[in-house]
Design a protein around this motif. Sequence first.
Motif, PDB file in Angstrom:
ATOM      1  N   GLN A 190      43.474  49.338  47.962  1.00 10.12           N
ATOM      2  CA  GLN A 190      44.033  49.747  46.677  1.00 10.12           C
ATOM      3  C   GLN A 190      45.557  49.666  46.683  1.00 10.12           C
ATOM      4  N   THR A 191      46.181  49.980  47.806  1.00 13.58           N
ATOM      5  CA  THR A 191      47.642  49.898  47.917  1.00 13.58           C
ATOM      6  C   THR A 191      48.087  48.448  47.778  1.00 13.58           C
ATOM      7  N   VAL A 192      47.412  47.557  48.499  1.00 10.37           N
ATOM      8  CA  VAL A 192      47.743  46.130  48.414  1.00 10.37           C
ATOM      9  C   VAL A 192      47.528  45.637  46.984  1.00 10.37           C
ATOM     10  N   ASN A 193      46.400  46.014  46.390  1.00 12.09           N
ATOM     11  CA  ASN A 193      46.097  45.588  45.025  1.00 12.09           C
ATOM     12  C   ASN A 193      47.177  46.056  44.053  1.00 12.09           C
ATOM     13  N   SER A 194      47.602  47.291  44.183  1.00 18.40           N
ATOM     14  CA  SER A 194      48.638  47.846  43.310  1.00 18.40           C
ATOM     15  C   SER A 194      49.949  47.064  43.428  1.00 18.40           C
ATOM     16  N   LYS A 195      50.345  46.739  44.644  1.00 17.33           N
ATOM     17  CA  LYS A 195      51.593  45.994  44.866  1.00 17.33           C
ATOM     18  C   LYS A 195      51.478  44.565  44.343  1.00 17.33           C
ATOM     19  N   ILE A 196      50.313  43.967  44.509  1.00 17.83           N
ATOM     20  CA  ILE A 196      50.095  42.613  44.003  1.00 17.83           C
ATOM     21  C   ILE A 196      50.174  42.605  42.475  1.00 17.83           C
ATOM     22  N   LEU A 197      49.596  43.606  41.842  1.00 19.22           N
ATOM     23  CA  LEU A 197      49.687  43.706  40.379  1.00 19.22           C
ATOM     24  C   LEU A 197      51.143  43.834  39.933  1.00 19.22           C
ATOM     25  N   ASN A 198      51.939  44.636  40.652  1.00 14.86           N
ATOM     26  CA  ASN A 198      53.373  44.771  40.337  1.00 14.86           C
ATOM     27  C   ASN A 198      54.083  43.423  40.472  1.00 14.86           C
ATOM     28  N   LEU A 199      53.788  42.713  41.548  1.00 13.30           N
ATOM     29  CA  LEU A 199      54.438  41.419  41.780  1.00 13.30           C
ATOM     30  C   LEU A 199      54.023  40.400  40.712  1.00 13.30           C
ATOM     31  N   LYS A 200      52.754  40.429  40.306  1.00 13.50           N
ATOM     32  CA  LYS A 200      52.293  39.534  39.240  1.00 13.50           C
ATOM     33  C   LYS A 200      52.966  39.895  37.920  1.00 13.50           C
ATOM     34  N   GLU A 201      53.056  41.187  37.639  1.00 16.06           N
ATOM     35  CA  GLU A 201      53.675  41.661  36.400  1.00 16.06           C
ATOM     36  C   GLU A 201      55.144  41.234  36.314  1.00 16.06           C
ATOM     37  N   ASN A 202      55.805  41.171  37.455  1.00 15.78           N
ATOM     38  CA  ASN A 202      57.210  40.750  37.509  1.00 15.78           C
ATOM     39  C   ASN A 202      57.362  39.244  37.673  1.00 15.78           C
ATOM     40  N   ASP A 203      56.248  38.517  37.541  1.00 13.73           N
ATOM     41  CA  ASP A 203      56.232  37.053  37.604  1.00 13.73           C
ATOM     42  C   ASP A 203      56.770  36.504  38.934  1.00 13.73           C
ATOM     43  N   LEU A 204      56.469  37.224  40.024  1.00 12.71           N
ATOM     44  CA  LEU A 204      56.886  36.756  41.350  1.00 12.71           C
ATOM     45  C   LEU A 204      55.756  36.029  42.069  1.00 12.71           C
ATOM     46  N   ILE A 205      54.521  36.368  41.715  1.00 12.14           N
ATOM     47  CA  ILE A 205      53.364  35.694  42.323  1.00 12.14           C
ATOM     48  C   ILE A 205      52.319  35.411  41.255  1.00 12.14           C
ATOM     49  N   THR A 206      51.399  34.544  41.610  1.00 10.56           N
ATOM     50  CA  THR A 206      50.242  34.256  40.778  1.00 10.56           C
ATOM     51  C   THR A 206      49.046  34.090  41.715  1.00 10.56           C
ATOM     52  N   MET A 207      47.858  34.071  41.141  1.00 12.63           N
ATOM     53  CA  MET A 207      46.651  33.852  41.942  1.00 12.63           C
ATOM     54  C   MET A 207      46.017  32.560  41.469  1.00 12.63           C
ATOM     55  N   GLN A 208      45.520  31.795  42.427  1.00 18.47           N
ATOM     56  CA  GLN A 208      44.851  30.543  42.081  1.00 18.47           C
ATOM     57  C   GLN A 208      43.675  30.320  43.008  1.00 18.47           C
ATOM     58  N   GLY A 209      42.765  29.473  42.579  1.00 20.75           N
ATOM     59  CA  GLY A 209      41.598  29.163  43.398  1.00 20.75           C
ATOM     60  C   GLY A 209      42.012  28.508  44.701  1.00 20.75           C
ATOM     61  N   SER A 210      41.367  28.913  45.771  1.00 18.02           N
ATOM     62  CA  SER A 210      41.638  28.348  47.089  1.00 18.02           C
ATOM     63  C   SER A 210      41.329  26.853  47.103  1.00 18.02           C
ATOM     64  N   THR A 211      42.048  26.115  47.922  1.00 20.16           N
ATOM     65  CA  THR A 211      41.785  24.680  48.045  1.00 20.16           C
ATOM     66  C   THR A 211      40.413  24.425  48.673  1.00 20.16           C
ATOM     67  N   SER A 212      39.933  25.360  49.494  1.00 16.11           N
ATOM     68  CA  SER A 212      38.648  25.171  50.165  1.00 16.11           C
ATOM     69  C   SER A 212      37.473  25.766  49.384  1.00 16.11           C
ATOM     70  N   ASP A 213      37.738  26.804  48.556  1.00 16.25           N
ATOM     71  CA  ASP A 213      36.670  27.458  47.809  1.00 16.25           C
ATOM     72  C   ASP A 213      37.275  28.073  46.545  1.00 16.25           C
ATOM     73  N   LYS A 214      36.994  27.480  45.403  1.00 20.61           N
ATOM     74  CA  LYS A 214      37.600  27.895  44.127  1.00 20.61           C
ATOM     75  C   LYS A 214      37.243  29.332  43.748  1.00 20.61           C
ATOM     76  N   ARG A 215      36.186  29.897  44.335  1.00 22.32           N
ATOM     77  CA  ARG A 215      35.816  31.286  44.039  1.00 22.32           C
ATOM     78  C   ARG A 215      36.778  32.264  44.690  1.00 22.32           C
ATOM     79  N   ILE A 216      37.445  31.829  45.746  1.00 23.85           N
ATOM     80  CA  ILE A 216      38.397  32.679  46.463  1.00 23.85           C
ATOM     81  C   ILE A 216      39.776  32.494  45.847  1.00 23.85           C
ATOM     82  N   LYS A 217      40.390  33.605  45.466  1.00 26.47           N
ATOM     83  CA  LYS A 217      41.720  33.559  44.861  1.00 26.47           C
ATOM     84  C   LYS A 217      42.790  33.762  45.931  1.00 26.47           C
ATOM     85  N   THR A 218      43.709  32.816  45.997  1.00 26.47           N
ATOM     86  CA  THR A 218      44.812  32.925  46.948  1.00 26.47           C
ATOM     87  C   THR A 218      46.083  33.320  46.208  1.00 26.47           C
ATOM     88  N   LEU A 219      47.003  33.898  46.946  1.00 24.42           N
ATOM     89  CA  LEU A 219      48.266  34.369  46.395  1.00 24.42           C
ATOM     90  C   LEU A 219      49.320  33.290  46.582  1.00 24.42           C
TER      91      LEU A 219
END
Length: 147
Positions: free
Chosen positions: A62-91
């Motif tokens: 939950q701590t990691v998730n919260s920080k990732i949401l903050n970083l996404k909200e500030n447009d510092l990161i995004t999530m995309q489908g993994s090159t090996s498996d589109k179901r897995i979201k990479t940062l």
Amino acid sequence: MDEKTCEIFNIFSLLRKLNGLNKQRIESFGLNNLESIILFHIDKIDNLTQKDLVNKLQIPKQTVNSKILNLKENDLITMQGSTSDKRIKTLVLTKKGEDEVRKINEALSLSNQKIYDDLGEESIQSIKENLNQLIVTLEKNINEEVI
């Protein structure tokens, strides 16, 4: 508290103060310490997932998730489908995130160089050796207490 116990307590107090000062350096960039650590991991590790971060940093999901949401909200990161498996979201860092990591790296590099120059190579090596010895001793002590 006897004198020996007090000395060990003082060492841990110094380490907490050192950690606090290092956090202060990072927070001057508008990020908290954990957010910057996450950004640096995303920058250095390809196909990094939230689960990877939880395992690597040994902090609650939950701590990691919260920080990732903050970083996404500030447009510092995004999530995309993994090159090996589109179901897995990479940062992935956004352009703004890449610029932020570069800016922080440059500033910390200069700061670290000044610290290194002030302390000198011999002191740096001694500090590393002593801290490693403290870690080994503490781990041994913890393991003996568990048994």
